[in-house]
Write a protein that holds these residues in place. Structure first.
Motif, PDB file in Angstrom:
ATOM      1  N   GLU A  86       0.855  -1.185   0.000  1.00 59.32           N
ATOM      2  CA  GLU A  86       0.000   0.000   0.000  1.00 59.32           C
ATOM      3  C   GLU A  86       0.883   1.224   0.000  1.00 59.32           C
ATOM      4  OE1 GLU A  86      -2.738   0.004   3.234  1.00 59.32           O
ATOM      5  OE2 GLU A  86      -3.556  -1.947   2.731  1.00 59.32           O
ATOM      6  N   GLU A  87       0.353   2.284  -0.601  1.00 58.42           N
ATOM      7  CA  GLU A  87       1.074   3.543  -0.544  1.00 58.42           C
ATOM      8  C   GLU A  87       0.993   4.072   0.875  1.00 58.42           C
ATOM      9  OE1 GLU A  87       0.258   6.587  -3.415  1.00 58.42           O
ATOM     10  OE2 GLU A  87      -0.346   5.089  -4.869  1.00 58.42           O
ATOM     11  N   GLU A  88       2.131   4.422   1.411  1.00 57.87           N
ATOM     12  CA  GLU A  88       2.139   4.947   2.766  1.00 57.87           C
ATOM     13  C   GLU A  88       2.088   6.465   2.699  1.00 57.87           C
ATOM     14  OE1 GLU A  88       5.252   3.349   5.157  1.00 57.87           O
ATOM     15  OE2 GLU A  88       4.938   1.336   4.365  1.00 57.87           O
ATOM     16  N   VAL A  89       0.985   7.007   3.146  1.00 60.31           N
ATOM     17  CA  VAL A  89       0.806   8.449   3.178  1.00 60.31           C
ATOM     18  C   VAL A  89       0.503   8.825   4.612  1.00 60.31           C
ATOM     19  CG1 VAL A  89      -0.558  10.388   2.333  1.00 60.31           C
ATOM     20  CG2 VAL A  89      -0.075   8.452   0.825  1.00 60.31           C
ATOM     21  N   GLU A  90       1.399   9.591   5.194  1.00 63.79           N
ATOM     22  CA  GLU A  90       1.177  10.015   6.565  1.00 63.79           C
ATOM     23  C   GLU A  90       0.641  11.433   6.565  1.00 63.79           C
ATOM     24  OE1 GLU A  90       4.343   9.375   9.291  1.00 63.79           O
ATOM     25  OE2 GLU A  90       4.894   7.462   8.374  1.00 63.79           O
ATOM     26  N   MET A  91      -0.477  11.612   7.275  1.00 60.52           N
ATOM     27  CA  MET A  91      -1.092  12.928   7.384  1.00 60.52           C
ATOM     28  C   MET A  91      -1.417  13.179   8.853  1.00 60.52           C
ATOM     29  SD  MET A  91      -3.700  12.758   4.124  1.00 60.52           S
ATOM     30  CE  MET A  91      -4.329  14.403   4.277  1.00 60.52           C
ATOM     31  N   GLN A  93      -3.684  14.905  11.889  1.00 60.59           N
ATOM     32  CA  GLN A  93      -5.141  15.018  12.060  1.00 60.59           C
ATOM     33  C   GLN A  93      -5.655  16.316  11.437  1.00 60.59           C
ATOM     34  OE1 GLN A  93      -7.318  12.755  13.147  1.00 60.59           O
ATOM     35  NE2 GLN A  93      -5.560  11.365  13.230  1.00 60.59           N
ATOM     36  N   GLU A  94      -4.893  17.380  11.555  1.00 55.30           N
ATOM     37  CA  GLU A  94      -5.304  18.664  10.964  1.00 55.30           C
ATOM     38  C   GLU A  94      -5.327  18.579   9.441  1.00 55.30           C
ATOM     39  OE1 GLU A  94      -6.858  22.198  10.492  1.00 55.30           O
ATOM     40  OE2 GLU A  94      -6.625  21.214  12.433  1.00 55.30           O
ATOM     41  N   GLN A  95      -4.357  17.892   8.847  1.00 57.45           N
ATOM     42  CA  GLN A  95      -4.339  17.719   7.397  1.00 57.45           C
ATOM     43  C   GLN A  95      -5.527  16.871   6.939  1.00 57.45           C
ATOM     44  OE1 GLN A  95      -0.373  16.037   7.202  1.00 57.45           O
ATOM     45  NE2 GLN A  95       0.363  17.816   6.029  1.00 57.45           N
ATOM     46  N   ILE A  96      -5.865  15.862   7.719  1.00 56.25           N
ATOM     47  CA  ILE A  96      -7.015  15.017   7.387  1.00 56.25           C
ATOM     48  C   ILE A  96      -8.294  15.845   7.442  1.00 56.25           C
ATOM     49  CG2 ILE A  96      -8.423  13.060   8.163  1.00 56.25           C
ATOM     50  CD1 ILE A  96      -5.765  11.757   9.092  1.00 56.25           C
ATOM     51  N   ARG A  97      -8.452  16.645   8.495  1.00 55.61           N
ATOM     52  CA  ARG A  97      -9.647  17.498   8.602  1.00 55.61           C
ATOM     53  C   ARG A  97      -9.717  18.494   7.454  1.00 55.61           C
ATOM     54  NH1 ARG A  97      -8.620  16.845  14.149  1.00 55.61           N
ATOM     55  NH2 ARG A  97      -7.302  18.700  14.265  1.00 55.61           N
ATOM     56  N   ALA A  98      -8.582  19.106   7.116  1.00 59.81           N
ATOM     57  CA  ALA A  98      -8.559  20.073   6.007  1.00 59.81           C
ATOM     58  C   ALA A  98      -8.904  19.390   4.685  1.00 59.81           C
ATOM     59  CB  ALA A  98      -7.187  20.737   5.924  1.00 59.81           C
ATOM     60  N   TYR A  99      -8.384  18.188   4.484  1.00 60.06           N
ATOM     61  CA  TYR A  99      -8.681  17.435   3.264  1.00 60.06           C
ATOM     62  C   TYR A  99     -10.167  17.128   3.180  1.00 60.06           C
ATOM     63  CZ  TYR A  99      -8.864  13.528   0.015  1.00 60.06           C
ATOM     64  OH  TYR A  99      -9.202  12.704  -1.026  1.00 60.06           O
ATOM     65  N   ARG A 100     -10.740  16.651   4.277  1.00 59.91           N
ATOM     66  CA  ARG A 100     -12.172  16.318   4.284  1.00 59.91           C
ATOM     67  C   ARG A 100     -13.021  17.562   4.074  1.00 59.91           C
ATOM     68  NH1 ARG A 100     -12.046  12.048   9.329  1.00 59.91           N
ATOM     69  NH2 ARG A 100     -11.226  10.308   8.122  1.00 59.91           N
ATOM     70  N   ARG A 101     -12.619  18.689   4.686  1.00 58.96           N
ATOM     71  CA  ARG A 101     -13.353  19.950   4.510  1.00 58.96           C
ATOM     72  C   ARG A 101     -13.331  20.372   3.041  1.00 58.96           C
ATOM     73  NH1 ARG A 101     -10.428  23.640   8.099  1.00 58.96           N
ATOM     74  NH2 ARG A 101     -10.135  21.688   8.836  1.00 58.96           N
ATOM     75  N   ALA A 102     -12.158  20.279   2.412  1.00 58.21           N
ATOM     76  CA  ALA A 102     -12.033  20.658   1.002  1.00 58.21           C
ATOM     77  C   ALA A 102     -12.880  19.749   0.121  1.00 58.21           C
ATOM     78  CB  ALA A 102     -10.561  20.589   0.577  1.00 58.21           C
ATOM     79  N   ARG A 103     -12.894  18.455   0.404  1.00 65.30           N
ATOM     80  CA  ARG A 103     -13.710  17.530  -0.384  1.00 65.30           C
ATOM     81  C   ARG A 103     -15.199  17.838  -0.232  1.00 65.30           C
ATOM     82  NH1 ARG A 103     -11.865  15.030  -4.426  1.00 65.30           N
ATOM     83  NH2 ARG A 103     -13.257  13.286  -4.076  1.00 65.30           N
ATOM     84  N   ARG A 104     -15.621  18.174   1.002  1.00 70.21           N
ATOM     85  CA  ARG A 104     -17.025  18.547   1.222  1.00 70.21           C
ATOM     86  C   ARG A 104     -17.389  19.776   0.406  1.00 70.21           C
ATOM     87  NH1 ARG A 104     -16.251  17.074   6.605  1.00 70.21           N
ATOM     88  NH2 ARG A 104     -15.708  19.203   7.162  1.00 70.21           N
ATOM     89  N   GLU A 105     -16.497  20.762   0.391  1.00 68.02           N
ATOM     90  CA  GLU A 105     -16.751  21.981  -0.379  1.00 68.02           C
ATOM     91  C   GLU A 105     -16.828  21.685  -1.870  1.00 68.02           C
ATOM     92  OE1 GLU A 105     -17.605  24.969   0.786  1.00 68.02           O
ATOM     93  OE2 GLU A 105     -17.558  24.028   2.753  1.00 68.02           O
ATOM     94  N   GLN A 106     -15.957  20.810  -2.342  1.00 67.78           N
ATOM     95  CA  GLN A 106     -15.999  20.421  -3.753  1.00 67.78           C
ATOM     96  C   GLN A 106     -17.318  19.745  -4.091  1.00 67.78           C
ATOM     97  OE1 GLN A 106     -12.547  17.942  -4.119  1.00 67.78           O
ATOM     98  NE2 GLN A 106     -11.240  19.610  -4.833  1.00 67.78           N
ATOM     99  N   LEU A 107     -17.763  18.856  -3.216  1.00 70.56           N
ATOM    100  CA  LEU A 107     -19.022  18.155  -3.440  1.00 70.56           C
ATOM    101  C   LEU A 107     -20.191  19.131  -3.433  1.00 70.56           C
ATOM    102  CD1 LEU A 107     -20.566  15.539  -3.863  1.00 70.56           C
ATOM    103  CD2 LEU A 107     -20.615  15.246  -1.388  1.00 70.56           C
ATOM    104  N   LYS A 108     -20.205  20.065  -2.475  1.00 77.51           N
ATOM    105  CA  LYS A 108     -21.273  21.065  -2.428  1.00 77.51           C
ATOM    106  C   LYS A 108     -21.308  21.885  -3.709  1.00 77.51           C
ATOM    107  CE  LYS A 108     -21.414  21.937   2.544  1.00 77.51           C
ATOM    108  NZ  LYS A 108     -21.110  22.939   3.579  1.00 77.51           N
ATOM    109  N   ALA A 109     -20.133  22.331  -4.159  1.00 80.86           N
ATOM    110  CA  ALA A 109     -20.061  23.129  -5.384  1.00 80.86           C
ATOM    111  C   ALA A 109     -20.537  22.316  -6.586  1.00 80.86           C
ATOM    112  CB  ALA A 109     -18.633  23.620  -5.607  1.00 80.86           C
ATOM    113  N   PHE A 110     -20.149  21.054  -6.647  1.00 84.64           N
ATOM    114  CA  PHE A 110     -20.568  20.188  -7.743  1.00 84.64           C
ATOM    115  C   PHE A 110     -22.082  20.025  -7.749  1.00 84.64           C
ATOM    116  CE2 PHE A 110     -21.706  15.911  -9.213  1.00 84.64           C
ATOM    117  CZ  PHE A 110     -21.240  15.975 -10.514  1.00 84.64           C
TER     118      PHE A 110
END
Length: 117
Positions: A86-91, A93-110
């Motif tokens: 598996e690809e090891e990507v370490e993030m 907790q703040e990066q995870i929250r920011a990523y999820r927030r950005a994805r939510r915004e993208q989904l809302k805009a879509f």
């Protein structure tokens, strides 16, 4: 437009060809905007990239399988990996929250953009 006498011939000979290569149906092509066609091209490139990565990973498993069964030295051969790579990507907790927030915004805009009127 290069050596083509009209824009239509340029589209038919350049864009249409690549659209068929990436899998856009002939009848659908003429109803798409250039921006939508570019999205299809990006998706095609992503699929190709994923396929290449999958083939590389398959080769890595194959090499492990061969190495674990055939040994040309007196050392014990390496074991076949028990779990998939598996690809090891370490993030953080703040990066995870920011990523999820950005994805939510993208989904809302879509959803807002594609809302039926």
């Amino acid at each position: 437009m290069y050596d083509y006498p009209s824009i239509r011939e340029w589209v038919e000979n350049e864009w249409h060809y690549y659209a068929l290569v990436v899998g856009i149906d002939d009848n659908v092509f003429w109803h798409l905007t250039p921006k939508t066609i570019q999205i299809y091209f990006k998706a095609y490139n992503k699929r190709r990239q994923t396929a290449i990565q999958d083939l590389w990973l398959q080769g890595k498993y194959f090499a492990c399988a061969i190495a674990s069964t055939i040994s040309f030295s007196k050392q014990r051969p390496p074991e076949y990996p028990p779990m998939p790579y598996e690809e090891e990507v370490e993030m953080s907790q703040e990066q995870i929250r920011a990523y999820r927030r950005a994805r939510r915004e993208q989904l809302k805009a879509f959803l807002e953009h594609n809302k039926k009127k």
